[in-house]
Design an enzyme around this catalytic site. Structure first.
Site, PDB file in Angstrom:
ATOM      1  N   GLY A 167     158.949 -18.777  35.760  1.00  0.00           N
ATOM      2  CA  GLY A 167     157.559 -18.362  35.878  1.00  0.00           C
ATOM      3  C   GLY A 167     156.769 -18.517  34.596  1.00  0.00           C
ATOM      4  O   GLY A 167     157.251 -19.024  33.591  1.00  0.00           O
ATOM      5  N   SER A 172     157.700  -7.169  39.406  1.00  0.00           N
ATOM      6  CA  SER A 172     156.783  -6.113  38.983  1.00  0.00           C
ATOM      7  C   SER A 172     155.867  -5.782  40.151  1.00  0.00           C
ATOM      8  O   SER A 172     155.297  -6.668  40.774  1.00  0.00           O
ATOM      9  CB  SER A 172     155.979  -6.535  37.748  1.00  0.00           C
ATOM     10  OG  SER A 172     155.317  -7.763  37.964  1.00  0.00           O
ATOM     11  N   CYS A 213     150.564 -15.295  35.945  1.00  0.00           N
ATOM     12  CA  CYS A 213     151.495 -16.288  36.492  1.00  0.00           C
ATOM     13  C   CYS A 213     150.932 -17.707  36.412  1.00  0.00           C
ATOM     14  O   CYS A 213     151.396 -18.611  37.113  1.00  0.00           O
ATOM     15  CB  CYS A 213     151.883 -15.944  37.930  1.00  0.00           C
ATOM     16  SG  CYS A 213     152.633 -14.301  38.094  1.00  0.00           S
TER      17      CYS A 213
END
Length: 214
Positions: free
Chosen positions: A77, A158, A174
């Site tokens: 990511g 998260s 992201c």
């Protein structure tokens, strides 16, 4: 199978990372069962392996004034934010023992929150065909970024419960510029019980992964 659950409470990112590596080694060596670490981090921005530093758009001074640290990680990511009011989970799971691949593992994590949000908060959440995580309309409510070491997962997810969403404006979350972020608090218009939300995460992890928690 038995699922160990380790709750760290509020914890600096680097301290939780040290604990992750300790649990990871023990799981790789077969000394412990699969373990879910749950933590609430003090404000921090983390960069995944593919992260572009240009996706941190807050100035160094602004980040410093906001008490936000920056860490490079080995997860997948891009750039993400962790902070108070957010449940961060690190599943240290042996994929070989589970006989599943990383893609199925990620989909299972997504399923945990899709079901949890619907059953406990009456929030309709879904997957996005292009991006991992869990979404409510065009806004991400759960981010997922993992690494796999010798068949065992680390890093994780998260979950925005009562998160300070203003802090997300300091990054391109992201690396996705055309979508937003949200939280249970934002959707429902009220602060929700954080401890209760943690218990729901444990409950639904156990359900989806067919494990009893210890």
């Amino acid at each position: 199978m038995k699922l160990n659950v380790m709750t760290l409470g509020r914890c600096e990112y680097e301290n939780a990372l040290d604990i992750q590596y300790d649990i990871l080694k023990k799981r790789q060596d077969g000394y412990i069962e699969d373990t879910l670490i749950l933590v609430e981090h003090l404000p921090v921005i983390t960069l995944g392996r593919r992260a572009e530093k240009s996706n941190i758009i807050g100035s160094e001074k602004l980040l410093e004034d906001s008490g936000i640290k920056i860490y490079q990680t080995n997860r997948g990511g891009d750039v993400t934010y962790h902070g108070l009011g957010q449940i961060v989970g690190y599943p240290i799971f042996n994929l070989k023992k589970m006989h599943i691949g990383i893609r199925k593992f990620v989909r299972n994590i997504e399923e945990v929150f899709i079901r949890l949000l619907k059953d406990k908060y009456n929030i309709d959440a879904e997957r996005n065909q292009e991006h991992t995580g869990v979404w409510v309309n065009n806004n991400k409510i759960v981010a997922i970024g993992l690494a796999v070491k010798k068949g065992v997962t680390m890093h994780g997810f998260s979950f925005n419960v009562n998160s300070n969403l203003d802090h997300f404006k300091l990054i391109v979350p992201c690396g996705i510029s055309d979508k937003g972020v949200t939280s249970i608090e934002r959707i429902l218009g009220k602060t929700v019980d954080f401890h209760e939300a943690n218990q729901y995460v444990i409950e639904y992890f156990s359900k989806i992964f067919n494990q009893d928690h210890l």
